[in-house]
Write an enzyme that holds these catalytic residues in place. Structure first.
Site, mmCIF file in Angstrom:
data_model
loop_
_atom_site.group_PDB
_atom_site.id
_atom_site.type_symbol
_atom_site.label_atom_id
_atom_site.label_comp_id
_atom_site.label_asym_id
_atom_site.label_seq_id
_atom_site.Cartn_x
_atom_site.Cartn_y
_atom_site.Cartn_z
ATOM 1 N N SER A 68 -8.381 0.521 -5.673
ATOM 2 C CA SER A 68 -9.212 1.844 -4.774
ATOM 3 C C SER A 68 -10.047 2.512 -5.482
ATOM 4 O O SER A 68 -10.701 3.587 -5.005
ATOM 5 C CB SER A 68 -7.860 2.561 -4.210
ATOM 6 O OG SER A 68 -7.174 3.303 -5.236
ATOM 7 N N HIS A 108 -6.580 9.009 -7.632
ATOM 8 C CA HIS A 108 -7.796 9.476 -6.669
ATOM 9 C C HIS A 108 -8.565 10.300 -7.496
ATOM 10 O O HIS A 108 -8.238 11.131 -7.903
ATOM 11 C CB HIS A 108 -7.566 9.318 -5.179
ATOM 12 C CG HIS A 108 -7.109 8.095 -4.666
ATOM 13 N ND1 HIS A 108 -6.412 7.780 -3.343
ATOM 14 C CD2 HIS A 108 -7.087 6.598 -5.114
ATOM 15 C CE1 HIS A 108 -6.301 6.776 -2.947
ATOM 16 N NE2 HIS A 108 -6.701 5.908 -4.025
ATOM 17 N N ASP A 134 -7.606 10.573 2.084
ATOM 18 C CA ASP A 134 -6.073 10.382 1.617
ATOM 19 C C ASP A 134 -4.990 10.802 2.617
ATOM 20 O O ASP A 134 -4.002 10.801 2.333
ATOM 21 C CB ASP A 134 -5.598 10.645 0.181
ATOM 22 C CG ASP A 134 -6.390 9.548 -0.796
ATOM 23 O OD1 ASP A 134 -6.711 8.558 -0.469
ATOM 24 O OD2 ASP A 134 -6.088 9.922 -2.150
#
EC number: 3.4.21.89
Length: 192
Positions: A68, A108, A134
């Site tokens: 990701s 992230h 998210d």
């Protein structure tokens, strides 16, 4: 002829006869090897605790588990984190955070920071390789992360070094075999 257990000698075993080698050791050698193994384990734990104190992060080293964050980080990259409370979180930083109800932390990038008049800071994250933010990963009803959710901020990385961890988690038999071999090596290694 070399006698089994003589100082500075090691007779090659046919196959992996670990228990036979252990029986050949005298008690002093066996105690020494167990103590040596315990010192290695306790040293590793002390180093880990020292890193926790130095970095301010409960988990100063983490492995990227998914794609990701590509192209910035790839699956298997090892990240080094810090988490000093006085440092403000800024958009563009890569953070590792925990979400209530999930065991595994997420790596992230912060895409938005929202600061209230009272000084409370909330922020939104997104994986570089993901289409959406998210919010779908956060606990139900949570739209923003807070500083308490952050495990750390990425300060450096080693590419693909963490693949060993991923392989050991994906293939538990490999993990146990590797641990058994390492433990046997430490216990059976004799000083010259």
């Amino acid at each position: 002829m070399v006698r089994a257990g003589a100082v500075g000698t090691h007779l090659p075993a046919s196959g992996l006869d670990i228990f036979g080698d252990l029986r050949k050791m005298n008690k002093r050698q066996l105690y020494y090897q167990v103590l040596n193994f315990a010192m290695i384990v306790s040293s590793a734990l002390m180093i880990w605790k020292g890193l926790i104190v130095l970095t301010g992060s409960e988990s100063p080293i983490v492995v990227v588990l998914s794609g990701s964050m590509e192209p910035a980080f790839h699956r298997g990259d090892l990240l080094f984190l810090t988490n000093f409370r006085e440092d403000p979180i800024r958009a563009g930083e890569i953070v590792v955070f925990k979400v209530e109800g999930r065991d595994i932390p997420i790596v992230h990038r912060v895409i938005k920071v929202h600061e209230k008049d009272n000084g409370d800071i909330k922020f939104l994250t997104k994986g570089d390789n993901n289409e959406v933010d998210d919010r779908g990963l956060y606990k139900e009803g949570q739209n923003w992360l807070e500083k308490k959710d952050v495990v750390g901020r990425a300060r450096g990385f080693l590419p693909y070094v963490g693949m060993v961890t991923i392989i050991m988690n994906d293939y538990p038999k490999f993990k146990y075999a590797l641990l058994a071999v390492m433990g046997a090596y430490v216990l059976l290694k004799r000083e010259s």
